[in-house]
Each structure stands twice: as C-alpha cells, then as structure tokens.
Design an enzyme around this catalytic site. Structure first.
Site, PDB file in Angstrom:
ATOM      1  N   CYS A 176       0.859  -1.185   0.000  1.00  0.00           N
ATOM      2  CA  CYS A 176       0.000   0.000   0.000  1.00  0.00           C
ATOM      3  C   CYS A 176       0.892   1.230   0.000  1.00  0.00           C
ATOM      4  CB  CYS A 176      -0.910   0.009   1.225  1.00  0.00           C
ATOM      5  SG  CYS A 176      -2.181   1.294   1.202  1.00  0.00           S
TER       6      CYS A 176
ATOM      7  N   CYS B  38      -1.095   5.027   6.191  1.00  0.00           N
ATOM      8  CA  CYS B  38      -1.925   5.339   7.360  1.00  0.00           C
ATOM      9  C   CYS B  38      -1.225   4.812   8.610  1.00  0.00           C
ATOM     10  CB  CYS B  38      -3.313   4.718   7.212  1.00  0.00           C
ATOM     11  SG  CYS B  38      -4.240   5.370   5.808  1.00  0.00           S
TER      12      CYS B  38
ATOM     13  N   CYS C 275      -2.296   1.613  10.642  1.00  0.00           N
ATOM     14  CA  CYS C 275      -2.531   0.409   9.844  1.00  0.00           C
ATOM     15  C   CYS C 275      -1.217  -0.313   9.570  1.00  0.00           C
ATOM     16  CB  CYS C 275      -3.216   0.787   8.522  1.00  0.00           C
ATOM     17  SG  CYS C 275      -3.534  -0.615   7.427  1.00  0.00           S
TER      18      CYS C 275
ATOM     19  N   GLY D 273      -4.156  -2.601   0.363  1.00  0.00           N
ATOM     20  CA  GLY D 273      -4.176  -1.674  -0.751  1.00  0.00           C
ATOM     21  C   GLY D 273      -5.344  -0.711  -0.737  1.00  0.00           C
ATOM     22  N   GLU D 274      -5.274   0.279  -1.605  1.00  0.00           N
ATOM     23  CA  GLU D 274      -6.330   1.276  -1.813  1.00  0.00           C
ATOM     24  C   GLU D 274      -7.022   0.950  -3.137  1.00  0.00           C
ATOM     25  OE1 GLU D 274      -8.999   3.697  -2.392  1.00  0.00           O
ATOM     26  OE2 GLU D 274      -7.975   4.218  -0.506  1.00  0.00           O
TER      27      GLU D 274
ATOM     28  N   LEU E 126     -12.529   7.366   7.570  1.00  0.00           N
ATOM     29  CA  LEU E 126     -12.484   8.758   8.023  1.00  0.00           C
ATOM     30  C   LEU E 126     -11.499   8.929   9.178  1.00  0.00           C
ATOM     31  CD1 LEU E 126     -13.715  11.547   7.508  1.00  0.00           C
ATOM     32  CD2 LEU E 126     -15.445  11.001   9.237  1.00  0.00           C
TER      33      LEU E 126
ATOM     34  N   CYS F 196      -8.997  -5.845  11.429  1.00  0.00           N
ATOM     35  CA  CYS F 196      -8.877  -4.619  10.650  1.00  0.00           C
ATOM     36  C   CYS F 196      -7.581  -3.890  10.986  1.00  0.00           C
ATOM     37  CB  CYS F 196     -10.076  -3.721  10.952  1.00  0.00           C
ATOM     38  SG  CYS F 196     -10.084  -2.177  10.019  1.00  0.00           S
TER      39      CYS F 196
END
Length: 420
Positions: free
Chosen positions: A142, A146, A149, A217-218, A272, A393
């Site tokens: 990724c 973040c 993460c 990944g995004e 968010l 998650c």
C-alpha cells in the site's frame, strides 16, 4: 523470489498507474480467470476458432469458470473431448497459490496468497450468524502510509490484476465448498450439444454472502482492475453476487469516487478516522491532498447514496487521539452539515508490533457511540475478529518472505494443534 521490482512511488499518496491486467506466465499460456466473456471469445478466435465456434465456446467456458468454479478443462462435460486438450495447451484456469491458511479461535480464516510472479498478499473470511464476509485485497502492499494500519508500513509492490482479485473470491468458494452443481435449468442456457450431470443447485445456506474491498491496498488506486473484477463478481451469468452485498472502502481518493459510483455502483465505505485536519493529516496522510471537506462533499455527491444505501464511515478508536466527546459531536456535525445518509462503524484499534497508538478504553468507545446514536446516527462498535492470527482490521501485512518453509510449516502445525 518475486521477479518484478517494487513500483516506483512518486509520492506518499499519489496513484501509480500500471497498465498490466494479466500476469504473464512462463509457459506462455493465458489465464482465463479475470477475463469477461467477450475477451475470452476474442482469445478463442485469435487462437484459431471460427467466430461462431469462438462465441459458443466462450459462453460455455465463461459459465464453467465463474458459475461452476471448475479448475480443469476436462471437467467441462459439454465441450467435446477432442476440444479440451486444445484449450489446455493454450489456456489455464488459475487461482492464487495458497502459501499459508490460518484459522482464528473465533472462526475467522486468513490466507496468505502468492501471485504467479512471486508476490504475496492476504485475504480474510469472517463468518457471522447471519452472513459471511470476505475481505479482499486490491494491491500488494500500500502507498497510503496510514499510521494506525500495519499494511501501511509495507511498500507498494504492484496492483493486483482482475484475475488476482476475483481469484480471491473463487478461492474462498473453493475452500467453503460453495460451487453449485449443474441442473437442467443451468445446462439449458449453454446450447444443444450438452451432457447433463447429476444434482441440483440452491443458493440457500450460502456461507459467503458479502464482499468488502478492505484488504491490502487502496482500491481506487487500482480502479480499472477492481472495477473489472467486481463486474465479474456481480455478473448474473457469473458469480452472481448482488452489488448491494459488496462494499468498496477508500481512504479518500476523491477524484475517483464519482467514477466508482457510476461504473461500479457498490456500497461505499470511507476510512475517516478523524474529524479535524490536524489529526487526520497525521493518521491518514492522504488528507493532506484531499481534505475532509472535499472528501465529505464527494460522499454527498456519490451516485446511489440514499437512506436505503447509506455511506459507511470507518472510524478507528485511538486512545487520546480521536476519541473525545468533542470528536464525537464534531463527527455528528459534519455528517449533518453535508446531509449524508450515513452510519459510523467504530473500530477498536487492533494492535500490531511497532504501533505507536493504543486502543481507546471500552468505556470511552461506548460514550463516543452513545453521543453519535443520540444524534440519530447509527454507530455500532465492531467486534474485533481474528486478532490472534493478525487478521483483524488494520493488521494485514505479509511476513512470509522473512520465514523459511520449515517455519511456515511449523506455524501451520501449531495453529492446527491449537484448534484441537
């Protein structure tokens, strides 16, 4: 060893366009998984079939691949026996290679998978009383970084192809034993030159009911491949899963959100995780490029969003970072300001080695949830699943490249022994 280099990354949060949508094979054959019916027909014609035969065989093979889940051309009983070796010589029916399969004490399953060119990624299946959700990856690594993460600590290697994305769904169906057997109604769709087999098919009791594009990944930085894979998943002649049972999660790639709604049309989830620029800039760096206001306006404009199809805001609960009463009230204010049909998933932070954050206390999470609920917005707290196998998650990160085969085998044996 993987034989492709790391993707060049122009910046922390910029997309990296990659043209490849099929992973080349050393034997020169073409993997049909990930290809739509029209493309399969084109390949058959290019390989020498006349147009009428190519169209018929394309329709038959598509059905066997995506509706029946076969992995061998010899299993395609309505195709002439003399034709099957011709297919085998030129084409292959692929699946991602399983490097390691792990089972959590709570029933969650995680697979470490490998592409044909040697790169590893993960997918997770989460069973529940009323549903079974498959968490699908879209990239190897990724580029978003973040900070809460674990996947964000990996480098971006490359995008997954449509076949590698839809192959995860097919592999899960393999593992769950959920491919149908043909009955008369199915076979009647394929033409006159058919050989029937025994059995029938009923969708009742299906274990895999939902898909979330929330793995590694995004997804919107691999838009074309994700779109093409999900079209196969939603195809009524293929995997046939309703778009209402598919959710695509983005960290906020604003320019691609409208296209996602128009060209894919699945449910939208937005990572968010904060209600002000300072905090979101820190924990979700893409906010430095596309700010909260721009992101929320894109949510308001998302095609198909309604009270019946609410946008989900994912909000990880970080102690003393984004979990105050004021944060909860600001979240409510923002949702109402943009008149968003929304719900909020509150996610207790799942720890991983080297993480710099702590999870909010249960009491703080409940207080946050109560404030949002009292404002008329659903704010359930997600129960952590698969923490013991790093499948929760924010925990996905492939580590197998640092492990020997003996270590992988020993880990698999230990997990099996723990399950009794």
């Amino acid at each position: 060893m993987a034989d492709t280099a790391l993707m060049p990354i122009p910046g922390q949060i910029d997309p990296v366009p990659v043209a490849r949508n099929i992973t080349p094979r050393e034997d020169g054959r073409v993997d049909l998984i990930g290809l739509p019916k029209a493309r399969i027909t084109e390949l058959f014609a290019a390989a020498g079939l006349d147009p009428k035969a190519a169209k018929l065989r394309g329709k038959q093979v598509f059905h066997w691949l995506y509706h029946r889940g076969v992995t061998d051309f010899e299993a395609m009983t309505d195709i002439a026996k003399t034709m099957r070796p011709w297919l085998t010589q030129r084409f292959v029916i692929g699946r991602p290679e399983i490097v390691l399969s792990q089972h959590s004490n709570d029933g969650t399953r995680k697979w470490l998978l490998k592409t044909d060119d040697g790169h590893e990624f993960e997918m997770v299946f989460i069973p529940d009383e009323a549903r079974g959700t498959l968490c699908v990856s879209s990239q190897v690594g990724c580029t978003l970084n973040c900070r809460f993460c674990h996947t964000g600590t990996m480098r971006l290697v490359r995008n997954l192809t449509p076949g590698e994305i839809v192959g995860q769904v097919m592999l899960a169906r393999d593992a769950l034993g959920e491919w149908p057997r043909a009955g008369q109604a199915d076979l009647a769709l394929l033409g006159d030159d058919l050989v029937d087999d025994d059995g029938g098919y009923s969708a009742d009791g299906r274990l895999l009911t939902n898909i979330v594009m929330m793995g590694m990944g995004e997804p919107l930085y691999n838009f074309d491949n994700v779109r093409d894979a999900l079209k196969l998943v939603m195809d009524g002649d293929g995997l046939g899963l309703s778009r209402r049972r598919i959710t695509l999660s983005t960290s906020g790639v604003v320019p691609m959100m409208a296209r996602a709604g128009a060209e894919i049309g699945v449910n939208l989830a937005v990572s968010l995780h904060a209600t002000n620029k300072l905090v979101r800039d820190e924990i979700v760096p893409i906010n430095r490029k596309y700010g909260i206001e721009e992101l929320l306006q894109a949510c308001a404009d998302y095609p198909g969003a309604s009270n019946a199809r609410r946008i989900t805001f994912e909000y990880v609960m970080l102690k003393d970072k984004n979990d105050s009463d004021d944060d909860a009230r600001e979240l409510v204010r923002l949702i109402k300001q943009y008149k968003l049909p929304a719900k909020v998933n509150l996610i207790p932070f799942n720890p991983w080695p080297g993480a710099i954050y702590d999870c909010s206390t249960p009491e703080r999470i409940k207080r946050f949830s109560d404030i949002v609920f009292e404002a008329g917005i659903s704010a359930p707290v997600r129960t952590p699943r698969g923490r013991d196998i790093d499948a929760a998650c924010g925990q996905l990160k492939t580590t197998a490249q640092k492990m020997t085969r003996a270590e992988l085998d020993r880990l698999a044996d230990e997990k099996q022994a723990a399950l009794g």
